[in-house]
Design a protein around this motif. Structure first.
Motif, short mmCIF file in Angstrom:
data_model
loop_
_atom_site.label_atom_id
_atom_site.label_comp_id
_atom_site.label_asym_id
_atom_site.label_seq_id
_atom_site.Cartn_x
_atom_site.Cartn_y
_atom_site.Cartn_z
N ALA A 179 42.43 39.94 28.50
CA ALA A 179 43.25 40.96 29.17
C ALA A 179 42.88 41.04 30.65
N CYS A 180 41.58 41.11 30.96
CA CYS A 180 41.14 41.21 32.35
C CYS A 180 41.61 39.99 33.15
N GLY A 181 41.43 38.79 32.56
CA GLY A 181 41.83 37.57 33.25
C GLY A 181 43.33 37.52 33.48
N SER A 182 44.07 37.85 32.43
CA SER A 182 45.53 37.81 32.53
C SER A 182 46.03 38.77 33.61
N LEU A 183 45.44 39.97 33.64
CA LEU A 183 45.87 40.96 34.63
C LEU A 183 45.49 40.54 36.04
N CYS A 184 44.27 40.03 36.21
CA CYS A 184 43.84 39.60 37.54
C CYS A 184 44.74 38.49 38.05
N GLN A 185 45.03 37.54 37.18
CA GLN A 185 45.89 36.42 37.56
C GLN A 185 47.28 36.94 37.97
N THR B 194 37.01 40.14 38.31
CA THR B 194 36.61 40.65 37.00
C THR B 194 35.23 40.07 36.70
N ALA B 195 34.72 40.35 35.51
CA ALA B 195 33.39 39.85 35.16
C ALA B 195 33.32 39.66 33.66
N MET B 196 32.65 38.60 33.24
CA MET B 196 32.45 38.38 31.81
C MET B 196 31.36 37.36 31.58
N ASN B 197 31.06 37.14 30.31
CA ASN B 197 30.04 36.18 29.93
C ASN B 197 30.68 34.82 29.66
N GLU B 198 29.89 33.77 29.82
CA GLU B 198 30.43 32.41 29.66
C GLU B 198 31.02 32.17 28.27
N LEU B 199 30.60 32.96 27.28
CA LEU B 199 31.13 32.79 25.92
C LEU B 199 32.54 33.34 25.79
N LEU C 130 40.17 30.27 30.46
CA LEU C 130 41.59 30.48 30.70
C LEU C 130 41.91 30.90 32.13
N TYR C 131 41.04 31.69 32.72
CA TYR C 131 41.44 32.33 33.99
C TYR C 131 40.52 32.07 35.18
N ARG C 132 39.46 31.27 34.99
CA ARG C 132 38.50 31.08 36.09
C ARG C 132 39.15 30.48 37.33
N ILE D 275 32.90 32.85 51.22
CA ILE D 275 32.37 32.96 49.86
C ILE D 275 31.50 31.73 49.61
N SER D 276 30.24 31.96 49.29
CA SER D 276 29.33 30.83 49.06
C SER D 276 29.59 30.20 47.70
N SER D 277 28.72 29.31 47.33
CA SER D 277 28.93 28.56 46.09
C SER D 277 28.87 29.49 44.88
N PRO D 278 29.48 29.06 43.78
CA PRO D 278 29.44 29.86 42.55
C PRO D 278 28.01 30.23 42.15
N GLU D 279 27.06 29.30 42.36
CA GLU D 279 25.67 29.58 41.96
C GLU D 279 25.12 30.74 42.78
N GLU D 280 25.38 30.72 44.08
CA GLU D 280 24.82 31.78 44.94
C GLU D 280 25.50 33.11 44.71
N GLU D 281 26.82 33.08 44.53
CA GLU D 281 27.54 34.35 44.40
C GLU D 281 27.63 34.81 42.94
N LYS D 282 27.19 33.97 42.02
CA LYS D 282 27.20 34.32 40.59
C LYS D 282 28.62 34.55 40.05
N TYR D 283 29.51 33.61 40.36
CA TYR D 283 30.82 33.67 39.71
C TYR D 283 31.09 32.31 39.07
N PHE D 284 32.10 32.23 38.21
CA PHE D 284 32.41 30.97 37.55
C PHE D 284 33.22 30.09 38.50
N ALA D 285 32.77 28.86 38.65
CA ALA D 285 33.42 27.93 39.58
C ALA D 285 34.92 27.91 39.30
N LYS D 286 35.69 27.95 40.38
CA LYS D 286 37.14 28.00 40.22
C LYS D 286 37.75 26.60 40.15
N GLY D 287 36.92 25.59 40.30
CA GLY D 287 37.41 24.23 40.16
C GLY D 287 37.83 23.60 41.47
N TYR D 288 37.55 24.27 42.59
CA TYR D 288 37.86 23.65 43.88
C TYR D 288 36.69 22.79 44.32
#
Lengths: 68, 349
Positions: free
Chosen positions: B98-104, B116-121, B127-129, B164-177
């Protein structure tokens, strides 16, 4: 990734691939390392008759994976 | 200074409606910040004003994702916000989706930053990273304040259009760029260092992370092949000459099947490879090198296998996204399940 979907659905599949680390990292169960990226089941340096015999041998070896 | 107008989304649990028994609660809108939205706003700072907190039951939205998403996006748009935030959803699947769908959808419609925020599981990650920033959290809600603070920090950077720094530094899931960066050491040196570290059991960080390994149990063995029907498949892009189905030369999201029931071999010229990723010369010269119809036919006549299935399946796997390969795989599963096929040999290039 295709093999993974088949396996997830319980369909036995042998992935014939040369870049086995990729198949391995994806978690495919049955992997058979191919002769080459360019000719997975070929031996272009043999004459056609010998190549076919070799391919039958390789194909049999691929199929053997299904028995385990 | 103008305040950053924010709209926040939470599920029934974080919206204080209740747990699973309240999962069918419909959309409710509260003026101002409620619950985690409040922690988010506090972490963001005085310049953040949460205009509304939208609450919706996980089942209510999950069961009608597209419709309910559209409905909520309308509500959000009414506030003309500068920022949209949702979650954290932790490992809760319906909530994460729901969070991913709405953010998108909000990002797409209003062109504003979404977080948004969630766990890797959480299935919402895969679906939405690519469509939104998803901050990485634990699987459970033990550190809500820390997590909303991480969301707020990233949101603030997005709103202020900071780097925005790398996913590792900012603690977000890589967006694939892929982003070009200039490094001190050349690739050859980095590769050798990596190899030496790996060889010596030291820590190393790959520059090309592979998708996470998933343990899928081994499909049942076939001890007696002489009764089995085996289908051939390839992602090496072998199609009838002229490529009648217009299959792409890379990143296919489908496959086609071709009749080989009357063939003892695949003849040169009748089958042509459409795949830009490898030297096709050898397998064009003898397509059996890629799709071994000739040897399978011999083994069928010998009785070593029961039957070579009447069609082979072909797709092009080059630079294939995980999404497309998965999609093609699922289509193959359907095809195979609807037919009398016991096993598949899939050849890759």
């Amino acid at each position: 990734m295709i093999s993974k979907e088949l396996e997830r659905a319980g369909i036995p599949v042998v992935q014939v691939a040369n870049m086995t680390p990729v198949a391995n990292s994806v978690g495919v169960n049955r992997i058979w390392t191919s002769a080459s990226i360019k000719y997975p089941l070929g031996s272009p340096d043999l004459d056609p008759e010998a190549e076919k015999i070799e391919r039958i041998r390789m194909t049999r070896s691929v199929l053997e994976e299904l028995k385990e | 200074m103008a305040k950053i107008k924010t709209v926040y989304y939470v599920n029934q649990f974080f919206g204080q409606e209740g747990g699973e028994e309240a999962a069918s609660t419909g959309i409710k809108v509260y003026e101002g910040a409620l619950g985690v939205a409040k922690s988010f706003a506090e972490a963001y700072g005085d310049d953040c004003e949460v205009l509304a907190t939208i609450v919706c039951g996980d089942n209510y939205i999950a069961e009608n994702l597209d419709e309910v998403t559209a409905e909520i996006v309308e509500l959000v748009a009414g506030y003309k916000p500068d920022l949209f935030a949702a979650g954290p959803a932790y490992a809760a699947g319906r909530y994460g989706v729901a969070c991913g769908s709405l953010c998108q959808a909000v990002g797409g419609r209003l062109g504003i930053p979404t977080v948004t925020a969630m766990n890797e599981l959480n299935p919402g990650v895969a679906l939405y990273r690519k469509s939104t920033y998803i901050v990485s959290t634990d699987a459970n809600a033990r550190k809500v304040k820390t997590d909303t603070a991480k969301m707020a920090r990233l949101a603030k950077k997005l709103v202020n259009k900071e780097h925005i720094s790398s996913p590792e530094e900012e603690k977000y899931f890589a967006k694939g760029y892929k982003r070009n960066v200039r490094l001190e050491r050349r690739p050859a040196k980095r590769a050798v260092d990596m190899l030496l570290n790996k060889f010596n059991g030291r820590e190393f960080i790959t520059e090309i992370p592979l998708p996470p390994k998933e343990d899928i149990s081994r499909p049942a063995a076939i001890p007696d092949l002489s009764k089995a029907t085996i289908a051939l498949a390839t992602d090496g892009g072998l199609y009838p000459a002229g490529n009648p189905d217009n299959m792409p030369s890379a990143n296919a999201d489908r496959f086609e099947s071709y009749d080989i029931s009357s063939l003892d071999t695949l003849k040169e010229g009748e089958w042509v490879i459409k795949h830009n990723g490898y030297d096709n010369t050898f397998s064009n010269a003898d397509p059996n090198r890629l799709v071994p119809v000739d040897s399978m036919r011999v083994l069928e006549k010998e009785g070593y296998i029961g039957k070579l299935y009447d069609e082979f399946l072909a797709t092009t796997g080059l630079i294939c996204t995980v999404e497309n390969a998965t999609k093609t795989g699922k289509q193959m599963v359907k095809y195979i399940k609807e037919r009398d096929i016991d096993a598949v040999i899939l050849t890759s290039t």
